[in-house]
Write an enzyme that holds these catalytic residues in place. Structure first.
Site, PDB file in Angstrom:
ATOM      1  N   HIS A  22       5.619 -46.472  63.903  1.00  0.00           N
ATOM      2  CA  HIS A  22       6.200 -47.673  64.495  1.00  0.00           C
ATOM      3  C   HIS A  22       5.868 -48.893  63.641  1.00  0.00           C
ATOM      4  O   HIS A  22       5.081 -48.819  62.703  1.00  0.00           O
ATOM      5  CB  HIS A  22       5.678 -47.899  65.923  1.00  0.00           C
ATOM      6  CG  HIS A  22       6.328 -47.040  66.952  1.00  0.00           C
ATOM      7  ND1 HIS A  22       5.863 -45.777  67.268  1.00  0.00           N
ATOM      8  CD2 HIS A  22       7.419 -47.238  67.735  1.00  0.00           C
ATOM      9  CE1 HIS A  22       6.626 -45.251  68.215  1.00  0.00           C
ATOM     10  NE2 HIS A  22       7.574 -46.114  68.512  1.00  0.00           N
ATOM     11  N   LYS A  47       3.120 -52.773  66.942  1.00  0.00           N
ATOM     12  CA  LYS A  47       2.947 -51.823  68.038  1.00  0.00           C
ATOM     13  C   LYS A  47       1.462 -51.705  68.375  1.00  0.00           C
ATOM     14  O   LYS A  47       0.639 -51.426  67.499  1.00  0.00           O
ATOM     15  CB  LYS A  47       3.510 -50.460  67.626  1.00  0.00           C
ATOM     16  CG  LYS A  47       3.373 -49.352  68.668  1.00  0.00           C
ATOM     17  CD  LYS A  47       4.332 -49.522  69.810  1.00  0.00           C
ATOM     18  CE  LYS A  47       4.355 -48.273  70.685  1.00  0.00           C
ATOM     19  NZ  LYS A  47       5.149 -48.460  71.906  1.00  0.00           N
TER      20      LYS A  47
END
Length: 267
Positions: A155, A159
């Site tokens: 990600h 994140k």
């Protein structure tokens, strides 16, 4: 027409949810919630999401008449989500929740709220990911017990939770298919291990970098072959469109805790 209120409307996911609501023929933006301290507070929603025919302005929760909203959508952080959840319960408004990183105590509060209002909670609202959850269960049931099972996810740098909620959902689906207790078989680090891995475990690997929207791969590896089941998201609109779809499905449902598998008819 499904009148949708979006929490955290100034964030990247919030703006995607507003766009998805606007683009959906059966939905309309009823409220775009931000904090009063936000730079977005009081300004028109339209220019922010690139359209001209929206009259709503970004507003604070306490300013908006709740009767104008049919369903609330929340992808904010756990602390804020719980405040919004209490508001939804107090006003008997269905809720779609995509907040991840919940503790057991926070999830218990969500479950308690679902006894009063209908809630769709999912760690990932992508149709593709929810299909992947079914595929990994098929693989786990079909392949031999000597298989090595690992999950990789990537990600963007912002994140916070790791592994992601989606990665955990994949691991939990595999554990269910294998008849395992996920909490007992999940392995999150091996940097001080000095023994070979067991086939009765699910290992997690995490990457955080740049602007990666979301990538997840479940590996099923044996001697001589390897099966990889991968999903890659290139836009937050994938998740936003799924959430709006869930909001349309949720309207007029009885109180209860549902997930995206219910919405898509996979159950």
């Amino acid at each position: 027409m499904n009148r949708i209120g979006v929490f955290g409307a100034n964030g990247r996911m919030g703006q995607a949810l507003l766009q998805a609501t606007y683009q959906d023929n059966n939905s309309e933006i009823a409220a775009a919630y931000v904090r009063k301290t936000s730079d977005f507070f009081g300004i028109n929603v339209g220019p922010i999401i690139g359209v001209n025919d929206i009259e709503q302005t970004f507003c604070a929760l306490e300013q908006t008449n709740c009767t104008n909203v049919d369903v609330l959508i929340d992808f904010t952080l756990p602390q804020g989500m719980l405040v919004h959840l209490a508001y939804a319960v107090a006003n008997q408004i269905p809720m779609v929740i995509g907040t991840t990183g919940l503790t057991a105590e926070e999830f218990a509060k969500l479950q308690q709220a679902a006894k009063t209002i209908p809630i769709v909670f999912s760690r990932n609202f992508s149709v593709g990911i929810n299909l992947l959850l079914n595929l990994v269960q098929t693989a786990a049931k079909t392949l031999s017990d000597e298989i090595d099972i690992e999950i990789f996810e990537a990600h963007h740098r912002h994140k916070i939770d790791a592994p992601s909620g989606t990665a955990l959902a994949i691991g939990e689906a595999i554990a269910e298919a294998k008849g395992w207790d996920h909490n007992e078989v999940a392995r999150y680090e091996r940097h001080q291990d000095h023994v070979a891995k067991s086939q009765n475990e699910i290992g997690y690997s995490v990457l955080r970098a740049g602007d990666i929207v979301g990538e997840h791969t479940a590996y099923f590896a044996s001697i001589g072959e390897r099966l990889e089941i991968t999903h890659k998201a290139s836009s937050r609109m994938t998740f936003a469109q799924g959430a709006v779809r869930a909001a349309g499905w949720l309207k007029n449902k009885p109180a209860g805790l549902y997930d995206m598998q219910d919405v898509l008819g996979f159950k």
